[in-house]
Motif scaffolding. Structure first.
Motif, PDB file in Angstrom:
ATOM      1  N   VAL A 224      19.580 -15.190 -14.699  1.00  0.00           N
ATOM      2  CA  VAL A 224      19.655 -13.743 -14.477  1.00  0.00           C
ATOM      3  C   VAL A 224      19.506 -12.989 -15.796  1.00  0.00           C
ATOM      4  CG1 VAL A 224      21.173 -11.854 -13.785  1.00  0.00           C
ATOM      5  CG2 VAL A 224      20.979 -13.876 -12.342  1.00  0.00           C
ATOM      6  N   GLY A 225      20.266 -13.382 -16.822  1.00  0.00           N
ATOM      7  CA  GLY A 225      20.204 -12.661 -18.094  1.00  0.00           C
ATOM      8  C   GLY A 225      18.851 -12.769 -18.763  1.00  0.00           C
ATOM      9  N   ARG A 226      18.329 -13.985 -18.828  1.00  0.00           N
ATOM     10  CA  ARG A 226      17.022 -14.180 -19.466  1.00  0.00           C
ATOM     11  C   ARG A 226      15.935 -13.420 -18.721  1.00  0.00           C
ATOM     12  NH1 ARG A 226      16.794 -19.215 -18.921  1.00  0.00           N
ATOM     13  NH2 ARG A 226      15.384 -19.318 -17.134  1.00  0.00           N
ATOM     14  N   ASP A 227      15.951 -13.497 -17.388  1.00  0.00           N
ATOM     15  CA  ASP A 227      14.924 -12.795 -16.610  1.00  0.00           C
ATOM     16  C   ASP A 227      15.035 -11.281 -16.780  1.00  0.00           C
ATOM     17  OD1 ASP A 227      14.058 -15.244 -15.758  1.00  0.00           O
ATOM     18  OD2 ASP A 227      14.941 -15.110 -13.754  1.00  0.00           O
ATOM     19  N   ALA A 228      16.269 -10.785 -16.885  1.00  0.00           N
ATOM     20  CA  ALA A 228      16.453  -9.349 -17.064  1.00  0.00           C
ATOM     21  C   ALA A 228      15.878  -8.874 -18.394  1.00  0.00           C
ATOM     22  CB  ALA A 228      17.936  -9.001 -16.976  1.00  0.00           C
ATOM     23  N   GLU A 247      17.992   0.960 -22.866  1.00  0.00           N
ATOM     24  CA  GLU A 247      17.214   1.780 -21.943  1.00  0.00           C
ATOM     25  C   GLU A 247      16.252   0.921 -21.145  1.00  0.00           C
ATOM     26  OE1 GLU A 247      13.900   5.406 -21.983  1.00  0.00           O
ATOM     27  OE2 GLU A 247      14.846   4.755 -23.860  1.00  0.00           O
ATOM     28  N   ALA A 248      15.598  -0.010 -21.816  1.00  0.00           N
ATOM     29  CA  ALA A 248      14.629  -0.868 -21.128  1.00  0.00           C
ATOM     30  C   ALA A 248      15.313  -1.741 -20.076  1.00  0.00           C
ATOM     31  CB  ALA A 248      13.893  -1.737 -22.143  1.00  0.00           C
ATOM     32  N   LEU A 249      16.513  -2.217 -20.356  1.00  0.00           N
ATOM     33  CA  LEU A 249      17.245  -2.994 -19.363  1.00  0.00           C
ATOM     34  C   LEU A 249      17.613  -2.134 -18.164  1.00  0.00           C
ATOM     35  CD1 LEU A 249      19.526  -5.050 -21.769  1.00  0.00           C
ATOM     36  CD2 LEU A 249      17.942  -6.038 -20.099  1.00  0.00           C
ATOM     37  N   ALA A 250      18.039  -0.901 -18.432  1.00  0.00           N
ATOM     38  CA  ALA A 250      18.426  -0.008 -17.341  1.00  0.00           C
ATOM     39  C   ALA A 250      17.236   0.363 -16.465  1.00  0.00           C
ATOM     40  CB  ALA A 250      19.070   1.255 -17.913  1.00  0.00           C
ATOM     41  N   ALA A 255      18.816  -6.262 -12.097  1.00  0.00           N
ATOM     42  CA  ALA A 255      20.069  -6.971 -12.320  1.00  0.00           C
ATOM     43  C   ALA A 255      20.957  -6.255 -13.329  1.00  0.00           C
ATOM     44  CB  ALA A 255      19.781  -8.393 -12.804  1.00  0.00           C
ATOM     45  N   SER A 256      20.354  -5.546 -14.266  1.00  0.00           N
ATOM     46  CA  SER A 256      21.118  -4.899 -15.325  1.00  0.00           C
ATOM     47  C   SER A 256      21.955  -3.735 -14.824  1.00  0.00           C
ATOM     48  CB  SER A 256      20.175  -4.409 -16.435  1.00  0.00           C
ATOM     49  OG  SER A 256      19.423  -5.480 -16.960  1.00  0.00           O
ATOM     50  N   VAL A 257      21.640  -3.241 -13.649  1.00  0.00           N
ATOM     51  CA  VAL A 257      22.392  -2.109 -13.089  1.00  0.00           C
ATOM     52  C   VAL A 257      23.110  -2.494 -11.799  1.00  0.00           C
ATOM     53  CG1 VAL A 257      20.889  -0.402 -14.160  1.00  0.00           C
ATOM     54  CG2 VAL A 257      20.332  -1.249 -11.879  1.00  0.00           C
ATOM     55  N   ALA A 269      25.088  -7.477 -13.520  1.00  0.00           N
ATOM     56  CA  ALA A 269      25.147  -6.690 -14.756  1.00  0.00           C
ATOM     57  C   ALA A 269      26.023  -7.365 -15.805  1.00  0.00           C
ATOM     58  CB  ALA A 269      25.670  -5.287 -14.464  1.00  0.00           C
ATOM     59  N   SER A 270      27.120  -8.001 -15.359  1.00  0.00           N
ATOM     60  CA  SER A 270      27.985  -8.715 -16.298  1.00  0.00           C
ATOM     61  C   SER A 270      27.284  -9.945 -16.865  1.00  0.00           C
ATOM     62  CB  SER A 270      29.283  -9.134 -15.603  1.00  0.00           C
ATOM     63  OG  SER A 270      30.056  -8.008 -15.241  1.00  0.00           O
ATOM     64  N   ARG A 271      26.509 -10.620 -16.042  1.00  0.00           N
ATOM     65  CA  ARG A 271      25.741 -11.765 -16.530  1.00  0.00           C
ATOM     66  C   ARG A 271      24.721 -11.329 -17.583  1.00  0.00           C
ATOM     67  NH1 ARG A 271      25.398 -16.693 -14.014  1.00  0.00           N
ATOM     68  NH2 ARG A 271      26.626 -17.064 -12.130  1.00  0.00           N
ATOM     69  N   VAL A 272      24.060 -10.236 -17.324  1.00  0.00           N
ATOM     70  CA  VAL A 272      23.077  -9.735 -18.281  1.00  0.00           C
ATOM     71  C   VAL A 272      23.771  -9.342 -19.587  1.00  0.00           C
ATOM     72  CG1 VAL A 272      21.372  -7.943 -18.756  1.00  0.00           C
ATOM     73  CG2 VAL A 272      21.521  -8.947 -16.471  1.00  0.00           C
ATOM     74  N   ALA A 273      24.925  -8.670 -19.470  1.00  0.00           N
ATOM     75  CA  ALA A 273      25.654  -8.252 -20.667  1.00  0.00           C
ATOM     76  C   ALA A 273      26.069  -9.454 -21.506  1.00  0.00           C
ATOM     77  CB  ALA A 273      26.881  -7.431 -20.280  1.00  0.00           C
TER      78      ALA A 273
END
Length: 492
Positions: A224-228, A247-250, A255-257, A269-273
């Motif tokens: 999830v994080g890598r793909d985001a 901004e680009a993640l949002a 997944a980032s939101v 979102a927690s995984r991405v963070a």
């Protein structure tokens, strides 16, 4: 005969100490080695040894590394590496286009700057170098080998720069508060240099990793994080301007939101963070909201051959490289004045010295602070490069135990906390302010048991979290570290 000479406190004063090694007096061992009381059941025991870095507040560093902010480009590094009137030269990891932010980059930049000097210098010239870290020592080694008189000016009372070895004392290995990894071992000679000083490097298996929630639940690994991040970079590449990574993640990654939680209470979102904190923030020292989407992640790319953990310190590499140079300790340079045929360096003591050319190797944060003035001012191109690049913050906390309280066999630990959705105007800082607690946390850890066999844990924080830690006392940081490790006790 060893020509390495230390001028303590003054560049031109009469007090000159001829030393057999440039380590100065023995470094103090890491702090807090007094016996600790028995821990309360269910709590993380107090460590037998504790030491921390604080590069963000160190006046001779003012940061740990450099990064490319949104709107900037790697061209700034190349510009900063250019000489001024063939008299003033620059080195340091911030000037490295190939290996920025690394020991490899710092060392190779010093070699590059020395080669630039050698193309211009005449026989008999005296060359000054500001800074006795990896870059300055590498430059000194090359210039001394070419037969030049070299004077190195170091503001600290030791050599090494951001390579800062302590102990070992009660610790099983020397503790370095600076970089602990050689990145891209196949593209660097540093591993061989360390080996020649009996400093072992251990190849790192990045897959030796465990992720836990604050409730000690294991978080299954996924992409999830890598793909985001990949989606964010693709979205950013299509924009007419360079957006920051937050901004680009949002905008580019659903997944980032996404804050909907799964059965163990973790949202995408927690995984991405967590992924951003682990692979970006604690590597580059910048929050997602500060980093360039177009260019910023290039600096964190893995080098050839993978990474290796340094069991000890690169300090002795620096010490030996300074052989033959005159080293002025506790002698910060405050002004660099350029004449037609020379450079005059003014010290904080008020004394000055004339050199034919100078290599400036101080960290980017020091250049940005204007604690060294240039007369005449540096060209607009150099000033723009200095202002454009970002000075990142990464701090380390070392904890030593006689025996491990944990059972995790993985080398790398992550704490996945409840993080808000990424937003275009801001980014979550999971290490600093998880939404379910006002207590800051250290969410990235290195377990040395599988790497060296020692019951030592190293906590990492970066970006705004690291800058916030700069204002905390040792006891506060130690308490935060123990609270951050609580989930790993529960999992044990």
């Amino acid at each position: 005969m060893d020509r390495r000479t230390f001028l303590v406190g003054a560049a031109t004063g009469a007090a000159v100490l001829a030393l057999s090694a440039c380590v100065g007096p023995p470094r103090p061992a890491p702090t807090s080695t007094t016996p600790m009381p028995s821990p309360t059941p269910g709590t993380v025991p107090a460590p037998n040894g504790f030491i921390r870095s604080n590069w963000a507040s160190d006046p001779f560093s003012l940061g740990s590394t450099s990064y490319i902010p949104a709107g900037a480009s790697p061209d700034a590094r190349e510009t900063l590496a250019e000489s001024v009137s063939d008299r003033i030269f620059f080195a340091g990891e911030a000037t490295s286009s190939d290996y920025p932010g690394t020991m490899n980059g710092a060392q190779s930049s010093g070699e590059r700057a020395a080669a630039d000097v050698l193309r211009q210098a005449s026989d008999g010239e005296r060359i000054g170098i500001i800074g006795a870290g990896l870059a300055g020592s590498a430059a000194a080694k090359a210039l001394v080998a070419a037969g030049y008189e070299v004077v190195v000016f170091e503001g600290r009372d030791r050599v090494g720069g951001r390579v800062d070895a302590h102990g070992p004392g009660d610790w099983p290995l020397a503790v370095d508060l600076g970089p602990s990894f050689v990145r891209g071992v196949d593209s660097s000679t540093l591993t061989d240099q360390l080996k020649s000083h009996d400093v072992v490097t251990v190849p790192v298996d990045a897959t030796s990793r465990v992720q836990l929630t604050r409730a000690s639940d294991t978080v299954p690994d996924n992409a999830v994080g890598r793909d985001a991040v990949d989606a964010a970079v693709a979205w950013g590449a299509a924009q007419s301007r360079d957006p920051n990574l937050g901004e680009a993640l949002a905008q580019g990654s659903g997944a980032s939101v996404d804050v909907s939680v799964d059965e163990i209470g973790i949202s995408p979102a927690s995984r991405v963070a967590e992924y951003v904190d682990r692979t970006v923030v604690t590597v580059l020292g910048a929050d997602a909201g500060e980093l360039s989407t177009w260019y910023g992640l290039d600096d964190s790319a893995a080098g050839e051959g993978g990474d290796a953990f340094v069991v000890g310190s690169a300090q002795q590499v620096i010490v030996d490289a300074l052989d033959g140079a005159d080293v002025a300790l506790s002698t910060p340079v405050r002004a660099v004045s350029l004449d037609d045929d020379a450079v005059r360096l003014k010290m904080a003591t008020g004394e000055s010295i004339r050199v034919d050319r100078v290599i400036v190797t101080v960290p980017l944060g020091v250049l940005q602070s204007d604690s060294i003035t240039f007369d005449p001012p540096l060209p607009f191109s150099h000033r723009t490069a200095i202002a454009t690049l970002g000075s990142g913050a990464v701090e380390k906390v070392w904890l030593r135990y006689d025996t491990p309280f944990w059972t995790q066999e993985e080398a790398f630990w992550s704490l996945v906390v409840d993080a808000p959705a990424f937003a275009a105007e801001s980014t979550p800082a999971p290490s600093a302010a998880p939404s379910d607690s006002d207590t800051p946390l250290i969410t990235q850890w290195i377990n040395l048991m599988p790497l060296t066999g020692d019951a030592i844990l190293i906590g990492l924080v970066g970006g705004s979290v690291a800058r916030a830690f700069a204002d905390l006392g040792d006891n506060e940081v130690r308490d935060i570290a123990l609270a951050s490790l609580q989930p790993f006790l529960g999992a044990s």
